[in-house]
Scaffold this motif. Structure first.
Motif, PDB file in Angstrom:
ATOM      1  N   TYR A 192       5.713   0.586  25.200  1.00 31.95           N
ATOM      2  CA  TYR A 192       5.058   0.996  26.199  1.00 31.95           C
ATOM      3  C   TYR A 192       5.354   0.276  27.652  1.00 31.95           C
ATOM      4  N   PHE A 198       6.376   6.871  25.484  1.00 31.88           N
ATOM      5  CA  PHE A 198       5.078   6.670  25.351  1.00 31.88           C
ATOM      6  C   PHE A 198       4.591   7.079  23.871  1.00 31.88           C
ATOM      7  N   SER A 226       5.695   4.280  21.664  1.00 30.72           N
ATOM      8  CA  SER A 226       4.866   3.203  21.565  1.00 30.72           C
ATOM      9  C   SER A 226       3.687   3.632  20.739  1.00 30.72           C
ATOM     10  N   ARG A 227       3.100   4.851  20.838  1.00 32.97           N
ATOM     11  CA  ARG A 227       2.154   5.281  20.261  1.00 32.97           C
ATOM     12  C   ARG A 227       2.452   5.407  18.571  1.00 32.97           C
ATOM     13  N   TRP A 275      -4.953   0.687  23.160  1.00 32.60           N
ATOM     14  CA  TRP A 275      -3.616   1.129  23.821  1.00 32.60           C
ATOM     15  C   TRP A 275      -3.198   2.635  23.279  1.00 32.60           C
ATOM     16  N   ILE A 294      -2.442   5.642  25.634  1.00 30.97           N
ATOM     17  CA  ILE A 294      -1.418   6.495  25.806  1.00 30.97           C
ATOM     18  C   ILE A 294      -1.838   7.837  25.512  1.00 30.97           C
TER      19      ILE A 294
END
Length: 343
Positions: free
Chosen positions: A274, A293, A296-297, A322, A326
């Motif tokens: 992220y 992104f 990151s997820r 978070w 996202i």
């Protein structure tokens, strides 16, 4: 002549009495040692009351039995009576000042006493106890400068006593004494704790130096990789941080055949991804940024799925939050809009 004979007989009787006393003393010492050995077996089997009674008998036979005092102190520590343990260990050291087993136990007694006081909220007394721990450890390493464990415990006590400069020096001494000192989980603890100390004061380069040195000497330590990734992320080096998190997660999972120790790396990888996406977003096209992104997820979802409910609740809540951020961003970007995100 008669007086001479009487005098000679008196001398002989006196010598015999001294000899008998010496023999009796030796018998007492042997019996005391035998009772101590018997008490140790009771201790190892968890029969602390029996061990205590037997050790008291050993001291009755030989008041200078330092080992009996040592094991009585160990029993005191089992019952969390650290003050009593300290007194017994100090008495044992009075009998045998160079006994490193006694001084190691005294360090432990001071440290545990300080930790208990800190848990109870008596912080001034706790700092005093940690100071005593550091002094006991200093006495110990003055006699054995290659005892890395003693250097490490001294560093911990100095850190808890808030003498951070001296703590850092003690950690460095522990590393020099044994660059490969590991805890029960296989983590090279002195590198890790020293790096975390440097990181807490913002000395990121010093922390990175320590960790790189630690990884060079202990290439099988995945936890040092996670700590290095944490420092790099805190410094804003997201790409390098992400690489270390991913390496640590794979290595620990493969090595342990379990994801337990790799769980912190999953969260870290999510946050590093992220951070990299946000840091590079202005200079990257939408697709590249979106891929980061999504990555990151994926890491944060993996962390939530892998971690147990006993895992740090704040970190789990953070991961959930978070993921929501996202998802909203990706949804807005998909229709060509930008959104403001709260950090």
């Amino acid at each position: 002549m008669m007086k001479r004979y009487i005098r000679a007989i008196g001398v002989w009787i006196g010598a015999l009495s001294i000899g008998m006393a010496a023999i009796g003393c030796q018998v007492g010492v042997v019996e005391s040692q035998q009772l101590t050995a018997k008490a140790v077996k009771s201790f190892e089997n968890g029969h602390f009351e029996t061990a205590t009674s037997t050790l008291q008998q050993a001291l009755d036979r030989d008041p200078n039995n330092g080992d009996a005092l040592y094991w009585l102190a160990r029993i005191d520590m089992k019952y969390q009576d650290y003050w009593a343990a300290q007194l017994k260990l100090q008495s044992a050291l009075g009998i045998a000042p160079d006994n490193l087993m006694y001084s190691s136990a005294l360090i432990e007694a001071h440290q545990r006493y300080g930790e208990r006081l800190a848990r109870e909220g008596d912080f001034d007394a706790a700092i005093g106890a940690f100071g005593s721990c550091a002094r006991a450890a200093k006495d110990h390493v003055d006699r054995d400068r290659y005892d890395a464990e003693a250097h490490l415990n001294r560093a911990r006590c100095l850190r808890q006593a808030r003498d951070y400069r001296a703590a850092a020096q003690a950690y460095e001494m522990a590393i020099r004494a044994n660059p490969f000192l590991k805890d029960d989980m296989g983590t090279t603890v002195h590198y890790k704790e020293l790096a975390e100390l440097y990181k807490s004061f913002g000395f990121f380069d010093s922390a990175i130096r320590v960790l790189n040195n630690g990884i060079l000497n202990n290439i099988d330590d995945g936890m040092l990789e996670i700590t290095l990734a944490d420092v790099l992320r805190a410094k804003g080096n997201f790409a390098e941080s992400l690489a270390h998190y991913e390496r640590a997660e794979k290595y620990l999972t493969d090595k342990d055949k379990s994801i337990l120790r790799a769980i912190p790396a999953m969260y870290g990888a999510g946050m590093a991804s992220y951070g990299l996406a946000r840091h590079e977003e202005p200079s990257m096209n939408l697709r590249e940024s979106g891929d980061l992104f999504i990555k990151s997820r994926e890491w944060l979802n993996k962390y939530i799925e892998s971690s147990h409910s006993s895992e740090d609740r704040l970190r789990r809540a953070s991961a959930v939050q978070w993921i929501k951020i996202i998802d909203r961003k990706l949804e807005k970007d998909a229709i060509g809009n930008d959104i403001e995100e709260g950090e």
